[in-house]
Motif scaffolding. Structure first.
Motif, PDB file in Angstrom:
ATOM      1  N   LEU A  87       6.123  -4.916  -9.827  1.00 18.90           N
ATOM      2  CA  LEU A  87       5.847  -3.734  -8.999  1.00 18.90           C
ATOM      3  C   LEU A  87       7.162  -3.002  -8.739  1.00 18.90           C
ATOM      4  O   LEU A  87       8.160  -3.622  -8.383  1.00 18.90           O
ATOM      5  CB  LEU A  87       5.214  -4.153  -7.674  1.00 18.90           C
TER       6      LEU A  87
ATOM      7  N   LEU B  37       3.957   2.656  -3.946  1.00 19.40           N
ATOM      8  CA  LEU B  37       2.664   3.112  -4.459  1.00 19.40           C
ATOM      9  C   LEU B  37       2.041   4.034  -3.421  1.00 19.40           C
ATOM     10  O   LEU B  37       2.310   3.907  -2.229  1.00 19.40           O
ATOM     11  CB  LEU B  37       1.757   1.907  -4.723  1.00 19.40           C
TER      12      LEU B  37
ATOM     13  N   ARG C 199       3.041  -2.915  -1.363  1.00 13.55           N
ATOM     14  CA  ARG C 199       3.362  -3.930  -2.364  1.00 13.55           C
ATOM     15  C   ARG C 199       2.614  -5.231  -2.073  1.00 13.55           C
ATOM     16  O   ARG C 199       2.141  -5.887  -2.995  1.00 13.55           O
ATOM     17  CB  ARG C 199       4.860  -4.208  -2.386  1.00 13.55           C
TER      18      ARG C 199
ATOM     19  N   ALA D  65      -1.016  -4.800  -3.184  1.00 11.98           N
ATOM     20  CA  ALA D  65      -1.128  -4.839  -4.641  1.00 11.98           C
ATOM     21  C   ALA D  65      -0.938  -6.265  -5.153  1.00 11.98           C
ATOM     22  O   ALA D  65      -1.679  -6.726  -6.022  1.00 11.98           O
ATOM     23  CB  ALA D  65      -0.112  -3.899  -5.276  1.00 11.98           C
TER      24      ALA D  65
ATOM     25  N   LEU E  56       3.923  -1.987 -12.925  1.00 13.68           N
ATOM     26  CA  LEU E  56       3.131  -1.058 -12.119  1.00 13.68           C
ATOM     27  C   LEU E  56       4.121  -0.145 -11.412  1.00 13.68           C
ATOM     28  O   LEU E  56       4.803  -0.555 -10.482  1.00 13.68           O
ATOM     29  CB  LEU E  56       2.256  -1.823 -11.119  1.00 13.68           C
TER      30      LEU E  56
ATOM     31  N   GLY F 180       5.509   2.950  -9.281  1.00 13.67           N
ATOM     32  CA  GLY F 180       5.252   3.882  -8.200  1.00 13.67           C
ATOM     33  C   GLY F 180       6.099   5.124  -8.363  1.00 13.67           C
ATOM     34  O   GLY F 180       6.655   5.392  -9.434  1.00 13.67           O
TER      35      GLY F 180
ATOM     36  N   ASN G  97       0.517   3.298 -14.181  1.00 10.70           N
ATOM     37  CA  ASN G  97       0.631   3.919 -12.866  1.00 10.70           C
ATOM     38  C   ASN G  97      -0.496   3.383 -11.970  1.00 10.70           C
ATOM     39  O   ASN G  97      -1.321   2.581 -12.401  1.00 10.70           O
ATOM     40  CB  ASN G  97       0.625   5.445 -12.970  1.00 10.70           C
ATOM     41  N   GLU G  98      -0.519   3.844 -10.757  1.00 16.47           N
ATOM     42  CA  GLU G  98      -1.494   3.334  -9.796  1.00 16.47           C
ATOM     43  C   GLU G  98      -2.933   3.639 -10.200  1.00 16.47           C
ATOM     44  O   GLU G  98      -3.824   2.814 -10.015  1.00 16.47           O
ATOM     45  CB  GLU G  98      -1.183   3.903  -8.406  1.00 16.47           C
ATOM     46  N   ASP G  99      -3.172   4.811 -10.794  1.00 18.28           N
ATOM     47  CA  ASP G  99      -4.523   5.158 -11.247  1.00 18.28           C
ATOM     48  C   ASP G  99      -4.994   4.186 -12.328  1.00 18.28           C
ATOM     49  O   ASP G  99      -6.137   3.732 -12.314  1.00 18.28           O
ATOM     50  CB  ASP G  99      -4.578   6.587 -11.782  1.00 18.28           C
TER      51      ASP G  99
ATOM     52  N   ASN H  64      -5.825   0.907 -10.728  1.00 21.04           N
ATOM     53  CA  ASN H  64      -7.112   0.986 -10.035  1.00 21.04           C
ATOM     54  C   ASN H  64      -8.295   0.870 -11.007  1.00 21.04           C
ATOM     55  O   ASN H  64      -9.309   0.286 -10.673  1.00 21.04           O
ATOM     56  CB  ASN H  64      -7.216   2.257  -9.199  1.00 21.04           C
TER      57      ASN H  64
END
Length: 84
Positions: free
Chosen positions: A19, A23, A28, A31, A54, A56, A75-77, A80
């Protein structure tokens, strides 16, 4: 109520995430708990053992190292999508 540390399934078994930076929707710790709940591991440093970084906002030197080692950066998307 279930603990976030409880393993939900093992979709991330054998996968290590690094990480970097902040984000936008998760801390963190959150996640990391999600990754662990799917059987994965987290690391604070980029190495050949990492499967994903991952990233941010404003991720810097860890991205450069990940690129040089050929580690996939998400990335975060994208993260997800992986946990849906």
């Amino acid at each position: 109520m279930k603990s976030l540390k409880e393993v939900k399934d093992i979709r991330f078994a054998g996968i290590t995430f690094v990480l970097t930076e902040t984000l936008s929707t998760l801390s963190r710790n959150e996640a990391s708990a999600i990754i662990e709940s799917f059987g994965g591991k987290t690391s604070s440093s980029v190495s050949k053992k990492a499967s994903y970084v991952l990233a941010g906002e404003e991720a810097g030197s860890k991205l450069e190292k990940a690129n040089s080692l050929g580690i996939k950066i998400i990335n975060e998307d994208e993260f997800n999508q992986m946990i849906k």
